[in-house]
Each structure stands twice: as C-alpha cells, then as structure tokens.
Design a protein around this motif. Structure first.
Motif, PDB file in Angstrom:
ATOM      1  N   ALA A  80       0.838  -1.201   0.000  1.00 11.99           N
ATOM      2  CA  ALA A  80       0.000   0.000   0.000  1.00 11.99           C
ATOM      3  C   ALA A  80       0.875   1.252   0.000  1.00 11.99           C
ATOM      4  CB  ALA A  80      -0.934  -0.002   1.210  1.00 11.99           C
ATOM      5  N   LEU A  81       1.892   1.262   0.841  1.00 10.86           N
ATOM      6  CA  LEU A  81       2.788   2.423   0.882  1.00 10.86           C
ATOM      7  C   LEU A  81       3.520   2.584  -0.439  1.00 10.86           C
ATOM      8  CD1 LEU A  81       3.957   4.724   2.604  1.00 10.86           C
ATOM      9  CD2 LEU A  81       5.794   3.156   3.264  1.00 10.86           C
ATOM     10  N   ALA A  82       3.952   1.495  -1.038  1.00 13.56           N
ATOM     11  CA  ALA A  82       4.679   1.580  -2.301  1.00 13.56           C
ATOM     12  C   ALA A  82       3.815   2.188  -3.400  1.00 13.56           C
ATOM     13  CB  ALA A  82       5.177   0.203  -2.716  1.00 13.56           C
ATOM     14  N   MET A  83       2.528   1.787  -3.475  1.00 20.10           N
ATOM     15  CA  MET A  83       1.639   2.368  -4.477  1.00 20.10           C
ATOM     16  C   MET A  83       1.416   3.856  -4.221  1.00 20.10           C
ATOM     17  SD  MET A  83      -1.275  -0.508  -5.323  1.00 20.10           S
ATOM     18  CE  MET A  83      -1.664  -0.998  -3.634  1.00 20.10           C
ATOM     19  N   ALA A  84       1.224   4.208  -2.955  1.00 20.74           N
ATOM     20  CA  ALA A  84       0.996   5.617  -2.629  1.00 20.74           C
ATOM     21  C   ALA A  84       2.216   6.460  -2.942  1.00 20.74           C
ATOM     22  CB  ALA A  84       0.606   5.759  -1.161  1.00 20.74           C
ATOM     23  N   VAL A  85       3.372   6.023  -2.476  1.00 23.35           N
ATOM     24  CA  VAL A  85       4.598   6.804  -2.680  1.00 23.35           C
ATOM     25  C   VAL A  85       4.965   6.843  -4.161  1.00 23.35           C
ATOM     26  CG1 VAL A  85       7.080   6.821  -2.238  1.00 23.35           C
ATOM     27  CG2 VAL A  85       5.475   6.499  -0.355  1.00 23.35           C
ATOM     28  N   GLY A  86       4.805   5.707  -4.858  1.00 22.18           N
ATOM     29  CA  GLY A  86       5.111   5.700  -6.282  1.00 22.18           C
ATOM     30  C   GLY A  86       4.270   6.699  -7.049  1.00 22.18           C
TER      31      GLY A  86
END
Length: 759
Positions: A316-322
């Motif tokens: 979830a964090l990776a999608m948001a930050v990306g």
C-alpha cells in the motif's frame, strides 16, 4: 478536449471514447457509474431519438444548417421581459454572481439562469429547454462558447427554438449530477460542456457534451443538433415525451435502493486494497491509463492502511509513494509556482489540463503531508509546503476563504502562462543557473507542448540554485495570468480547512493552522444563513442551499481543526452541521444519503452521490465524519448512520475500489477496535502539550484525541469523551480509552504509551 466522463473496462482499463488531446478534457467516470449509465441507456434508447455516432438516428438525418429557412434572422429575442437589445447587449446573466455565468453575459444568446422563470417561459412558448452546464475554468466550455454561443446566427436559432438556460455546475451540483446521469444514459459519455434538451417540466429527452460548429470526427454540428431536436419537438412530440418519461422513470429507480446489510469487513477491505494492486501502473504510478487524475482519495486510504499496521508487505505504501513521486516530478505539478493542475491527458503525468482546482490541492496537501510523516522523506514535506504556499499565496480571498479555481486558459492561450522556452529561462537567470534549470526540467528548443516546454523533472540529480524558481515565478507573474474564480464553495473550503489543519499539525506549521481557522470563521459566518449552510459565497452574499458534500466536507475540516487546536468551538460547529446533515439528507430507511436536502427546490429526481471522483463522494464523506464523531461523542446514531451509508456501497466498493476509497477507509475505521484518548488539562500547560504530542505520535489513523481543561465546561460539552476525566493530583492526565471505557489515567508520556498498548 471535450471534458468527458470516461469509463473503465472490467479489468480497470479505460474504454476509449475519443483519441488524442484534441478530443476531451475529461472527468473520470468510475466503473460503477458506467454500469448505472448502461442500465439507464438500455431503458431509454427507445424510439430512435438517441443520437448515434453518425448523428443520423432519431433526430432525423441532420442536414447542414440553413438558418434563413428556419429562424428569423433579424431582431432580438423579446420573451420573458426585456430583450437583449434593451439590456445594452447584455443578457440576464450580467447580474449573476457566478463568474462562469457572467462570462456568457455578452453572448447574443438570451440566456436564463436556472430557476422557475426559465421553465415558465418554455411552457408559455411551448418550446424545449436547452440546458448548458459548465464551469469557469473549463477550457472546452470556453471553446464552445466562442464557436457557437458568440455566433449571431447560432444564437438566433437558439433563441427562436428554445429557452436557453446556463448553469454553473459548481454552484448547483445536484442539477449537474441529475442531468449528467441522463447524459451518460443517452450519449454513453458525459462531461463539460454538457448540453441537455428538456421538456418544459424539466424532463431530459436528448443530450450530449461539446458540439463543433461544423460536423467533425463523427459529431454533428451544433446547428444540426438544434435543427434536429426542434424538428423532433414539433413533429414527433409524443415520441419525445415517451423518451423523456422512460428516462426519468429510470433515473428515479436508480435512487431507490434496498436497505443495506453490513459494511465491508476488515478482510474485505484488505481484498479491495489488493485489487488496487492489480490496477496500479508500476511504471508511472496511478491507476489505469490516460487520462490520469490525481487519485487523492485512494492515496489517503493506502497511507492510512500502512499507518494502521495493515500493510504487512509495504504494498500500500509503495503504491501511494510511487504515485505521489511520479506526480510531483511530472508536468501535472506546477514546478515553478507549486500546487497541481487538474489532471494529465497522458499516462506519464506530463501534459496537464492546466486549470488548478482548490479541491485537488487541498486533498493532495493532506496526502503529501501524511507521506512525509510515514516516510520521513524531505521531498514529500517540500511538495506539501509548496502546495500550502500556493493556496495561501494565490487562492485566498478577502475574509480568509479560498477561491474555487484558476482557469486553464490565459490571454496567451492554453498553457502559455505555465510553459517556457530555453530563451525565456536564460533571460531570467544567469548562465549556470539557467542551464541547471533547463537540464533538470527538460526544457528544449523543440518543447513538449505546442513548441514550448512544460517543466517536469527529468534529471533529479541536478540541483538548481536557491532562489532560481522564485526568480522564474516572479518573471511568470508578469505574464497575462489565467483568471481566478473567486466564489467560495463551502465543501471545497472544508477540504482546505482540513488539509491545512492536519498538515500544519503534522509538519508543525502554525501559520497553516491559523489559515485554517480564518477559513473556518469565514464559512461559519458568511455562508450560514438563518442556521442553514449555503453552498457558495460570491458577489458579497451567500447563495444556493448547501448540498450533502458541503456539510460533510465542512464537518471533516472542522474535526481536523479541533484535532489541531482543541478549541471546542470547532467541535460544536461540526456536531451542529452533522445533525443538520442527518436531518436534511439521510434516507429515512437508513440507506445512506441523498445529494440534495429535503428543503431544496424539487428536481425531477433526488439523486445520490455514491462514488468518489477527484474528491470524496458525499455519501462516503458523510459516513467518515459521522464515524469519527461517534468516537468523540459516544452518540450511537452517528455510528449507525455511518454503517448504513458504507453498507449501501459495500459490493461496489469491493469490486471497484478505485471509486470508493473513502467508503473503504470508513469501513476500515468501523472494523477497527475504537481508540480514544482524552487529555485533561489546561491547553497552555506544557505537561498537557507533552501528553497531547505523545498521543499524536502513538495513536493510529483511526484514533481520536480530545483535550480540554476540566474547568472549562465547553470542553466536555463539545466532546463528551472528556466528561468525568479529572486532573490527577492537580496535574494534567491522559486517559486511553476504547468505546469510552478507559484505562487508569497517565500523567506522563511513558505511562500513556503503556496505557495505549493495553487499551
């Protein structure tokens, strides 16, 4: 570009409606909305009245416009009172407060504002109503106005055959939503400018979006449309009325829902978030393909999931930050002035549609500030700071409220204000400084947009000199600037208040919290009339009854402001608006909320706002704020209403999570064990401040904190969570609670940590 709604296929890929930048400023259509439109279209595409791609079906085969054979070519329209000529060349829109309406005040079209008088005129003359809906920063609304509404021959045809009504969709969102639903059903797509033909009773029978002045790309000319609709009205009235009746029946049925079951469980929310992973663009961030809108509400959900410890693999964090990083590096971000444009027409965030909306920037400020908290990355905090600087520097109006939008167009043409050439940069900056900017942001002689360059980060390792962007900003300010729509919209100001308060608290920017207070005072003063929240403040007064989203977004902003400074004024105001929201908008069956209030002027149907678009849907935002208010007050009716509103969209949210980010976040909150912290003590006591700071660091995204002096009766009156929570031996104390059942009070941050772990 026609501003269009556009759908996705079952796998989340976009269903192309028109290819290329020249075919559409777009509004995202969620998959659920596409299905709803399909159901309605199946009901109403009868009798051959709905226009097909070759513009030949129901209206009869369109022919080239022949105004002289059909329309009186001399004289001004003289219906409904003074003619245009008698008004000095200005029509009825000249005295309207809406910038968008005033932009059409000098059209030769005899426009009416929305209201009973316009429909009375249509009845008296036995003509259809031509409803045109748009907004001030809409590029293609301006194009159609220039091509058609400013053309004398077209205007004479409109005036002779129709009662012409112009609506600012930002002022009357319920009118816009109702007729957008009809447009989607009949045309298969929708957007702005929206063109709908109605009976004098307000029933839609034919609709589309932008029409060119001559046939183009499979579209009929606007004059052909006028001719065909008028002919159908004159010669096939019974058929037209059957079409209208069928469509209205379908729209009304869409608002009738079954009493919902239960909200999505925690496992169901997790599965929905996993589904987002299937839609995620690994290469460029975001979800799906072009055009790409900032998925602000979904990003908020993903960040909250990570913060809550429900992101075991960091997906979830990776999608948001990306997504946040890709947007911040792209042309959709104003690299010189801060803030974001409305969306990108491509899938790499390069070429924006250049208008800048208050709601986008408010939501993204909150997202970047939250990302900074979770990642500790300085560049996320920097983007948040630049958004806030843009809001405070360019969007505030007198009194402390925030303007609605900045236009896509400027006197130099679309994008001219925001784009650069190498020579222009070298004219402003010295040699080395100029070359660094040119290299970092990919500025070239060829350009990437109509011979000029949209700045986007292509060489992140190249640093620009301190002050270089400020110098470019100062130089840019000398250019003819896009216009600003100064109307203050309650809902969008609520989003800005919440963003500035929450980001200011997280990044320790008291000046942002001060700005949030000023905006809250403005809305609660200028937009409250006899205790009723209004939608818009413009021209020195409030007008138009507030909608569901106005109430829900303002409650959200006030709750964030209370969390930032614990002034009970904000919480009391939030509770008052929430109670009004329940009284005015709640479905008595418990099935969520309607978009317009029970006291609003009646339309042909009462619609619901269920799906997130760029901003949270009214239904989901109402559920979100009520669930949080329940934690602060213990009021069971708040939680029950929140659960019903989320349950209403449970199946859709699990199938199309990109359209229901706020509903899923609310479901996540409702499925969580409640965590509340009550801090008793004078707010200016350093010991109270230390306990509040500890609570903020130690609690998750679904916890609530109340603080106040037990000696101040307003504190517990606003937040019943504080009732019966005394000082301990004269010292401030914190109570870690769950469902209003509290642990022993803690008088120092370490003891509070232990209490929270066992709460």
């Amino acid at each position: 570009m026609i501003e269009r709604l556009q759908g996705r296929g079952q796998a989340g890929t976009r269903v192309p409606i028109a290819q290329g930048r020249g075919h559409g400023e777009q509004r995202d259509l969620t998959p659920a909305g596409r299905i709803t439109a399909g159901r309605l279209g199946a009901r109403c595409s009868c009798e051959g009245i709905v226009h097909d791609a070759n513009a030949s079906a129901a209206l009869g085969r369109p022919r080239q416009a022949e105004p002289s054979a059909r329309v009186p070519l001399a004289g001004a329209s003289t219906r409904g009172g003074a003619s245009i000529a008698c008004m000095g060349g200005r029509n009825r829109l000249a005295d309207e407060a809406s910038l968008y309406l005033r932009q059409h005040a000098e059209n030769p079209v005899d426009w009416w504002p929305w209201g009973p008088a316009a429909f009375a005129d249509a009845r008296d003359r036995d003509v259809p109503v031509l409803l045109s809906v748009g907004y001030s920063s809409c590029h293609w609304c301006h194009v159609m106005a220039h091509e058609s509404f400013e053309d004398p021959a077209t205007a004479r045809a409109m005036n002779a055959m129709f009662t012409c009504v112009k609506v600012d969709r930002e002022e009357l969102p319920d009118v816009d939503a109702l007729y957008m639903q009809a447009t989607m059903a009949m045309a298969g797509h929708g957007g702005w400018p929206m063109t709908v033909f109605l009976t004098p009773a307000g029933e839609p029978f034919w609709a589309g979006t932008y029409f060119p002045p001559e046939p183009r790309h499979g579209m009929p000319s606007f004059m052909q449309v006028l001719d065909g609709v008028a002919e159908a009205w004159r010669e096939r009235r019974e058929q037209v009325m059957r079409q209208a009746s069928t469509l209205v029946d379908g729209i009304r049925q869409e608002s009738v829902v079954e009493v919902p079951g239960a909200p999505p469980s925690e496992d169901a929310v997790a599965q929905a978030v996993a589904r987002l992973g299937d839609l995620y663009d690994d290469a460029h961030g975001g979800f799906g393909g072009a055009p790409k809108f900032p998925p602000s509400v979904v990003l908020d959900l993903l960040l909250r999931r990570h913060w809550a410890g429900r992101d075991p693999h960091g997906d979830a964090l990776a999608m948001a930050v990306g997504t946040l990083d890709a947007m911040a590096s792209g042309g959709v971000c104003d690299q010189v002035g801060g803030g974001f444009h409305r969306y990108a027409v491509d899938d790499i965030w390069l070429v924006p549609h250049f208008e800048k909306m208050l709601y986008d920037n408010a939501l993204l400020l909150r997202d970047y500030a939250a990302a900074a908290r979770l990642t500790g990355a300085a560049h996320h905090a920097l983007v948040a700071e630049r958004i806030a600087a843009y809001l405070l520097g360019e969007m505030r109006v007198d009194g402390g409220g925030f303007a609605a939008a900045q236009d896509a167009d400027s006197p130099g043409g679309e994008g001219a204000y925001f784009t650069w050439t190498p020579a222009e940069i070298r004219e402003v900056l010295s040699g080395a400084d100029a070359e660094a900017v040119i290299a970092r942001f990919g500025v070239s002689e060829r350009g990437n947009f109509e011979g000029r360059s949209i700045l986007r980060v292509v060489a992140p390792d190249i640093e620009v000199a301190p002050g270089a962007l400020a110098s470019l900003y100062a130089a840019r300010a000398q250019r003819p600037a896009p216009s600003r729509d100064d109307k203050v919209i309650a809902s969008w100001n609520g989003l800005a208040i919440g963003a500035l308060a929450e980001a200011g608290m997280g990044l320790r920017r008291d000046d942002w919290i001060d700005a949030a207070r000023d905006a809250a005072h403005f809305v609660l003063g200028a937009l409250m009339v006899d205790g009723r929240l209004m939608r818009v403040h413009a021209g020195g007064r409030a007008r138009h009854l507030g909608s569901l989203e106005d109430h829900a977004d303002m409650v959200d902003g006030l709750l964030a402001l209370y969390a930032a400074d614990f002034d009970p004024t904000w919480l009391q105001a939030a509770r008052g608006l929430a109670d009004a929201m329940l009284a005015l908008f709640a479905d008595p069956s418990g099935a969520g909320f309607f978009m317009s209030g029970a006291d609003a002027p009646a339309l042909i149907a009462r619609t619901r706002d269920l799906e997130d678009h760029p901003s949270p849907s009214g239904n989901s935002q109402a559920a979100w704020v009520l669930a949080r208010l329940h934690l602060l007050t213990g009021e069971a009716s708040y939680r029950d209403a929140a659960a019903g509103a989320v349950a209403l969209v449970s199946a859709q949210a699990q199938r199309w999570p990109q359209a229901f980010g706020r509903a899923l976040a609310t479901a996540d909150l409702l499925a969580s064990r409640p965590v509340e912290v009550a801090v008793a003590g004078p707010l200016d006591d350093p010991r109270t401040v230390a306990l509040v700071d500890a609570a903020r660091m130690l609690t998750g995204p679904y916890a609530v904190i109340a603080a106040g002096d037990p000696a101040d009766p307003r504190a517990a009156a606003a937040a019943p969570l504080l009732a019966g929570r005394p000082l301990v031996d004269g010292a401030p104390a914190a109570y870690a609670c769950s469902g209003f059942t509290c642990q022993a009070p803690a008088v120092d941050p370490e003891a509070l940590l232990s209490a929270l772990r066992s709460a």
